[in-house]
Design an enzyme around this catalytic site. Structure first.
Site, PDB file in Angstrom:
ATOM      1  CE1 TYR A   1      -7.287  -4.027  -2.004  1.00  0.00           C
ATOM      2  CE2 TYR A   1      -9.410  -2.993  -1.559  1.00  0.00           C
ATOM      3  CZ  TYR A   1      -8.076  -2.889  -1.910  1.00  0.00           C
ATOM      4  OH  TYR A   1      -7.534  -1.664  -2.158  1.00  0.00           O
ATOM      5  CB  CYS A   2     -14.247  -6.060  -4.290  1.00  0.00           C
ATOM      6  SG  CYS A   2     -15.136  -7.364  -3.424  1.00  0.00           S
ATOM      7  NE  ARG A   3     -18.123  -1.064  -5.484  1.00  0.00           N
ATOM      8  CZ  ARG A   3     -18.846  -1.244  -6.589  1.00  0.00           C
ATOM      9  NH1 ARG A   3     -19.788  -2.152  -6.616  1.00  0.00           N
ATOM     10  NH2 ARG A   3     -18.596  -0.529  -7.662  1.00  0.00           N
TER      11      ARG A   3
END
Lengths: 215, 215
Positions: free
Chosen positions: B178-180
Site C-alpha cells: 500500500y502507499c498513500r
DNA sequence: CATATATTCTATCGATTAATGGATTAATGA
DNA sequence: TCATTAATCCATTAATCGATAGAATATATG
C-alpha cells in the site's frame, strides 16, 4: 512511465468536480433543502429565494456531478439527492466549518439567542424524555418535509401555522423546536414566538440530516 | 426581519469557504500528501511536482480556511492538517466521487491492473493474516511517512529502495503493498515490479487516511 | 554583518464561474 | 391545435481563480 502524471492529474480533476459543487453558497443551500426530501425546481427557487433560472443552472451542476437525480411527475420535475452519502458530506462540511471557522462561529452566535444546552442535548436522552412526554419535540418545517422524514416522537406544526395553533402545545412542559438544520432560521423564529407567548421553548440546532449521520 | 436573508447568505458563504478549498485538483493532492504527516513547502512541491511558489499559494488558501497549521523548525516551515476531521473529509469526498463519477471509476480501472479482492480485503482478516505471518503488509512510502503512521504489522521498504532490497521479502507468501491512498501510484508500481520478479503481490488501494476513518 | 536558503507577497494574464435576460423545449389542458 | 406552465438552453457581463514571474521577507550560517 511519462503519463503517470497525466493519469494522476485526471484523477484529482475528477475529485475536484465534487468539491466544486460544494464551493458555491447557493448550491450548498440547495443541497440542504434537498436533504429535506425531493422538491421541484420552483419550490427550491422559492425556498432559497432565488430565480428559477439560477436554481435550474445550479441544479444542472449538481446533476452533471451525479449528486442528484430527477424524476418527472406531471408538469414538474422533482430533484432529490442521489445518495445518502451526499447528505453525509454536507453534514461533514458544515461540522468542519463550524469547528474551524471563527467567523462562522460568531455568525451562529448571533442566531442562537440562548445557549443550546439547556435541554437534553444528546440524542438518547432527548428521545427518552420525548417518549415519557417530559418534552415536546416540535417540527416546524413545511408538512411535506415532515412527511418525508422527521425525528422520533416529533409533532408537526409548520411555522406559518404556529401562531394559530398555539393552543395545541402545553405550557407546563418544555418544547424543543427544530427545523432543517443549523442554518435554517425557522426554529429560531418559532422559539422566539413561543417564549414571547409564555412557553418554555428551546432550539435544537440539528436537523434530520445531522441526526441521520451515524457517529 | 429583513436581514434574515443577509445572515443566511453569510452563513452559506462561510461554509462555501471550506468547499472552495476542496475544489482544486492541486489542493486535493496537497491535502492527500498532508494526510501522510507534516511536510515542508519544498517537500510538498516536489512530491506534487509543482513549483514552490504555486505550492505556497495553495497552502495559503488552506491556511486562511484554518484547515492547516504551520510550525517553523529551523529553516523550514512545516505544514500539517489542523484537525483529523480534514483527513476524514478528504476520504469522504473521494469515496463519494468514486461511487458517483463513472469517469473516475474508469480512470481507476486503468490503474488497477488486477482486481483488488484477491487478498483479504476487510481490515480484520488482513490484520489477522499479517499477525499470523500469512501475508506481508508492505508500506512503500518514504520512510518519514512510515514513521509518522502506518498500518498495523506493516513493514517499510520505500519504493526507491525496493529493487535493491528485494531479498528481504519472502517468495512463499503473499505481499500486500500500500502507499498513500487510491490515487497514489507507488504501490501499483511496486506490485508490478514484484510480480515481474516472481513474487505474488497484491495492491491494497487504501492508505492510512482511509484506514483511520471509523466506519 | 553579509550571504544563502526557504518561503511569502504582489502584480498580471488568461481561464472559469455566477448571475441575468432572452429564446427554446416539453408536457398539460382548454 | 393553441395557449399555459415548468424548466432548460444560450449568450453576455462582471467577478473570481489558477498559474507564473519578479520583488520582498525572514531565518540560519559563515
Amino acid at each position: 512511465m511519462k503519463d503517470a502524471r497525466q493519469i494522476k492529474d485526471m484523477l484529482y480533476e475528477q475529485l475536484a468536480r465534487i468539491g466544486k459543487v460544494f464551493s458555491s453558497p447557493r448550491r450548498l443551500e440547495l443541497i440542504e433543502l434537498l436533504c429535506q426530501g425531493a422538491k421541484t425546481v420552483e419550490t427550491l427557487a422559492n425556498e432559497a429565494s432565488i430565480s428559477v433560472k439560477l436554481t435550474s443552472a445550479h441544479l444542472r451542476e449538481l446533476r452533471v456531478a451525479r449528486l442528484v437525480e430527477t424524476e418527472r411527475r406531471g408538469k414538474n420535475i422533482y430533484y432529490r439527492l442521489a445518495d445518502k452519502a451526499v447528505a453525509d458530506l454536507w453534514v461533514n462540511i458544515h461540522t468542519l466549518a463550524e469547528e474551524r471557522l471563527v467567523e462562522l462561529q460568531m455568525a451562529l452566535h448571533k442566531i442562537a439567542t440562548l445557549p443550546n444546552d439547556l435541554v437534553p442535548s444528546d440524542r438518547e436522552s432527548l428521545i427518552k424524555a420525548a417518549r415519557k412526554g417530559e418534552v415536546v419535540v416540535l417540527d416546524v418545517r413545511p408538512s411535506e418535509e415532515y412527511l418525508t422524514a422527521h425525528l422520533p416522537f416529533a409533532r408537526s406544526i409548520p411555522l406559518e401555522e404556529l401562531r394559530q395553533r398555539l393552543d395545541e402545545l402545553p405550557k407546563d412542559r418544555s418544547i424543543v423546536a427544530y427545523c432543517r438544520g443549523p442554518y435554517c432560521l425557522m426554529a429560531a423564529d418559532a422559539v422566539a414566538m413561543l417564549k414571547d407567548k409564555g412557553y418554555s421553548a428551546y432550539h435544537l440546532r440539528d436537523g434530520i440530516a445531522e441526526w441521520a449521520v451515524t457517529k
